[in-house]
Design a protein around this motif. Structure first.
Motif, short mmCIF file in Angstrom:
data_model
loop_
_atom_site.label_atom_id
_atom_site.label_comp_id
_atom_site.label_asym_id
_atom_site.label_seq_id
_atom_site.Cartn_x
_atom_site.Cartn_y
_atom_site.Cartn_z
N LEU A 238 0.85 -1.19 0.00
CA LEU A 238 0.00 0.00 0.00
C LEU A 238 0.88 1.24 0.00
N ARG A 239 0.45 2.26 -0.70
CA ARG A 239 1.11 3.56 -0.67
C ARG A 239 0.03 4.61 -0.48
N ALA A 240 0.13 5.35 0.60
CA ALA A 240 -0.86 6.38 0.95
C ALA A 240 -2.27 5.78 0.96
N GLY A 241 -2.36 4.54 1.46
CA GLY A 241 -3.64 3.87 1.58
C GLY A 241 -4.15 3.23 0.30
N ALA A 242 -3.44 3.41 -0.81
CA ALA A 242 -3.86 2.84 -2.10
C ALA A 242 -3.06 1.56 -2.38
N LEU A 243 -3.75 0.56 -2.87
CA LEU A 243 -3.12 -0.71 -3.22
C LEU A 243 -2.31 -0.53 -4.50
N ILE A 244 -1.00 -0.81 -4.43
CA ILE A 244 -0.17 -0.63 -5.63
C ILE A 244 0.52 -1.91 -6.08
N GLY A 245 0.53 -2.95 -5.24
CA GLY A 245 1.23 -4.15 -5.67
C GLY A 245 1.24 -5.25 -4.63
N PHE A 246 2.20 -6.13 -4.83
CA PHE A 246 2.30 -7.36 -4.05
C PHE A 246 3.78 -7.65 -3.79
N ARG A 247 4.08 -8.17 -2.60
CA ARG A 247 5.45 -8.57 -2.29
C ARG A 247 5.41 -9.97 -1.68
N VAL A 248 6.45 -10.74 -2.02
CA VAL A 248 6.56 -12.12 -1.52
C VAL A 248 8.04 -12.50 -1.52
N PRO A 249 8.48 -13.29 -0.53
CA PRO A 249 9.87 -13.76 -0.56
C PRO A 249 10.11 -14.61 -1.81
N LEU A 250 11.21 -14.35 -2.50
CA LEU A 250 11.54 -15.13 -3.70
C LEU A 250 11.57 -16.62 -3.39
N ALA A 251 12.04 -16.97 -2.22
CA ALA A 251 12.16 -18.38 -1.84
C ALA A 251 10.81 -19.07 -1.71
N ASP A 252 9.73 -18.30 -1.59
CA ASP A 252 8.40 -18.87 -1.36
C ASP A 252 7.52 -18.94 -2.61
N ILE A 253 8.08 -18.67 -3.77
CA ILE A 253 7.26 -18.66 -4.98
C ILE A 253 7.91 -19.53 -6.05
N SER A 254 7.09 -20.25 -6.79
CA SER A 254 7.62 -21.11 -7.85
C SER A 254 8.01 -20.27 -9.06
N GLY A 255 8.87 -20.81 -9.88
CA GLY A 255 9.30 -20.11 -11.10
C GLY A 255 8.13 -19.82 -12.02
N LYS A 256 7.21 -20.77 -12.15
CA LYS A 256 6.06 -20.59 -13.02
C LYS A 256 5.18 -19.44 -12.52
N ASP A 257 4.92 -19.41 -11.22
CA ASP A 257 4.11 -18.33 -10.65
C ASP A 257 4.82 -16.99 -10.77
N LEU A 258 6.13 -16.99 -10.55
CA LEU A 258 6.90 -15.75 -10.66
C LEU A 258 6.84 -15.22 -12.08
N ASN A 259 7.02 -16.08 -13.07
CA ASN A 259 6.94 -15.65 -14.47
C ASN A 259 5.59 -14.99 -14.77
N ALA A 260 4.52 -15.61 -14.31
CA ALA A 260 3.18 -15.08 -14.56
C ALA A 260 2.99 -13.72 -13.89
N LEU A 261 3.46 -13.59 -12.66
CA LEU A 261 3.32 -12.31 -11.95
C LEU A 261 4.18 -11.22 -12.57
N VAL A 262 5.38 -11.57 -13.01
CA VAL A 262 6.26 -10.58 -13.66
C VAL A 262 5.60 -10.09 -14.95
N ARG A 263 5.03 -10.99 -15.73
CA ARG A 263 4.34 -10.59 -16.97
C ARG A 263 3.16 -9.68 -16.66
N ALA A 264 2.39 -10.04 -15.62
CA ALA A 264 1.23 -9.22 -15.27
C ALA A 264 1.68 -7.82 -14.84
#
Length: 178
Positions: free
Chosen positions: A67-93
């Motif tokens: 959140l920035r100034a109360g507005a939703l701007i994105g998502f954060r997750v530890p790299l170690a906790d996400i699969s390569g396939k999911d990471l690729n999809a989120l990076v593209r999005a």
């Protein structure tokens, strides 16, 4: 578990992406608009549309909304906790959210795997390689010749077989890889 190198490969495989730093973090941008970064403690931060954020939070319990100034701007997750396939999809999005509309539209068209009628890319390279090349803005052999073998192999979807076919097609036209 994914690594910074996998994130780098996913991000730099998209058109017009540059790697740099933002407040000391490794960051990726498209035409100057940041869409992904990595914190010093190994968390990937992605600028995503609201619907993608909610889906990502549901799918990855260790992730959280940004959140920035109360507005939703994105998502954060530890790299170690996400699969390569999911990471690729989120990076593209994230890339699609921040890329200029014409550039995003060109990649969306490339994702169909349909080459322009005037393109001289060989069909034998396969649809994944064709999508990767078109997505990187390489619509013909003359443009492919400006890249090295390593640069082509770094594109998600382009493998050694596709590079061999492209090299042979370039040789037939009196060209070679950079």
């Amino acid at each position: 578990m994914t690594t910074l190198s996998q994130l780098r490969r996913a991000a730099l495989g998209l058109p017009e992406v540059e790697e740099g730093t933002h407040f000391g973090l490794v960051a990726f941008s498209v035409r100057g608009r940041g869409f992904a970064s990595v914190t010093k403690d190994g968390q990937v931060r992605l600028r995503l549309p609201d619907t993608e954020v909610e889906a990502a939070v549901s799918a990855h319990p260790t992730g959280e909304r940004i959140l920035r100034a109360g507005a939703l701007i994105g998502f954060r997750v530890p790299l170690a906790d996400i699969s390569g396939k999911d990471l690729n999809a989120l990076v593209r999005a994230a890339w699609f959210r921040r890329a200029p509309k014409r550039l995003a539209s060109a990649l969306a068209t490339a994702d169909t795997g349909v080459t322009a009628e005037a393109s001289d890319l060989p069909a034998a390279i396969g649809r994944p390689a064709t999508r990767a090349l078109l997505g990187a803005g390489l619509t013909g052999l003359a443009q492919v010749a400006t890249r090295s073998e390593d640069e082509l192999l770094a594109l998600h979807g382009v493998g050694p077989k596709a590079v061999r076919i492209l090299t042979a097609a370039l040789a037939e036209k009196g060209m070679s890889l950079h």
